[in-house]
Design an enzyme around this catalytic site. Sequence first.
Site, PDB file in Angstrom:
ATOM      1  N   HIS A  20       0.965  -1.193  -0.081  1.00 57.96           N
ATOM      2  CA  HIS A  20      -0.100  -0.051  -0.022  1.00 57.96           C
ATOM      3  C   HIS A  20       0.919   1.209   0.106  1.00 57.96           C
ATOM      4  O   HIS A  20       0.834   2.276  -0.755  1.00 57.96           O
ATOM      5  CB  HIS A  20      -0.961  -0.012   1.258  1.00 57.96           C
ATOM      6  N   GLU A  21       2.007   1.422   0.825  1.00 60.94           N
ATOM      7  CA  GLU A  21       2.624   2.487   1.042  1.00 60.94           C
ATOM      8  C   GLU A  21       3.475   2.536  -0.241  1.00 60.94           C
ATOM      9  O   GLU A  21       3.887   3.720  -0.739  1.00 60.94           O
ATOM     10  CB  GLU A  21       3.444   2.569   2.217  1.00 60.94           C
ATOM     11  N   HIS A  24       2.046   4.683  -2.894  1.00 58.37           N
ATOM     12  CA  HIS A  24       2.018   6.065  -2.771  1.00 58.37           C
ATOM     13  C   HIS A  24       3.335   6.647  -2.940  1.00 58.37           C
ATOM     14  O   HIS A  24       3.600   7.654  -3.428  1.00 58.37           O
ATOM     15  CB  HIS A  24       1.669   6.513  -1.078  1.00 58.37           C
TER      16      HIS A  24
END
Length: 366
Positions: A20-21, A24
């Site tokens: 997920h990170e 980003h």
Amino acid sequence: MIGISIISVVVLLGVLIFAHELGHFLMAKRAGVGVMKFSLGFGPRIVGRKIGETEYLLSLIPLGGYVKLLGEAPGEELSPEDEKRAFLKQPVLKRIGIVAAGPVFNLLLAVAIFTVVNMVGLPVLTSEIGALQPASAAMESGMKEGDMIISLDGKSVSKWDEISEIIGRSEGKPLRVTVSRDGRPMEIPVIPRLMKTKNIFGEEVETYKIGISPSPRTVIERHNPLSALGKGLRQTWMIGKLTLISVVKMFQGVVSPKSMGGPILIAQIAGAQVKEGIIPFIVFMALLSINLAILNLLPIPVLDGGHLFFFMIELVTGREVNVRWREMAQQIGFALLILLMIFVFMLDIDRMNIKVINDFIRKITG
């Protein structure tokens, strides 16, 4: 068992948070936005290293993670040079791309897992009849337990889900079922009947059936890389759709909120899946990754979906949402998120009997 559960849930959440990170992080880098921190976990730092302008951290609480972007907080003092690389100074489409990349990477992780699993092979039910319901269309037509269905209306079948799909779409029209009995093909006409059953949400629905159940016998189904990718995309889409429908039905009162689970339930399931083998464990990881992506996209402040909601308003109106309104929404969203976490944690405790709790306390206290 508790040790296995703890290790497996740390690995599980670690992979999901990292994916997920990473979404980003990579999208921010591609957009030319400065990334100050990349952390797995929250709270106090365990270890960390600064490479370039970015500090990479492993933090104490493994229930999330974050990427700190340059200039993501309103009113942050920046040099003229840094302002060009500040998150809030970017065009709205770039900001949308950076925020959406986290959930997108969770979906891509699920696709990758399903693709690999489909190449390695998964057990699927054969087309062998294991049981017939009394007075059903199948029994009255002369079908027998042990019959192997080889075609329906001239269409070859080898898996049970293919049979269910064709019968469900029949609309009650007569079907020519070809079975293999004692090594010989035999054609049996049967007329599906509209029957009441319950779907995965517990709702009563009507569907066409002939009253047969599969035998427990399975075969390993493997796909080439291209076919496995296509199947992985379909599986991810199907699970994502079911997750979204589940959320809607929860608000409608069809699905009980008690069906939700928190860290304890995830740890229990993860530990059980590890004991079953690596394939069940990573399939569970894919399911959670899809759930994480869908839930993160809900338009709730604090979550990625809340940020995207404000950016979409800005995209339509051409003006940023008032900072004061955004901050109030964030505070309300954070409070709701804390309440939800407490609720699911209490549900987890409620699922555990007193003996399990006492054993757990005894083990962690020595």
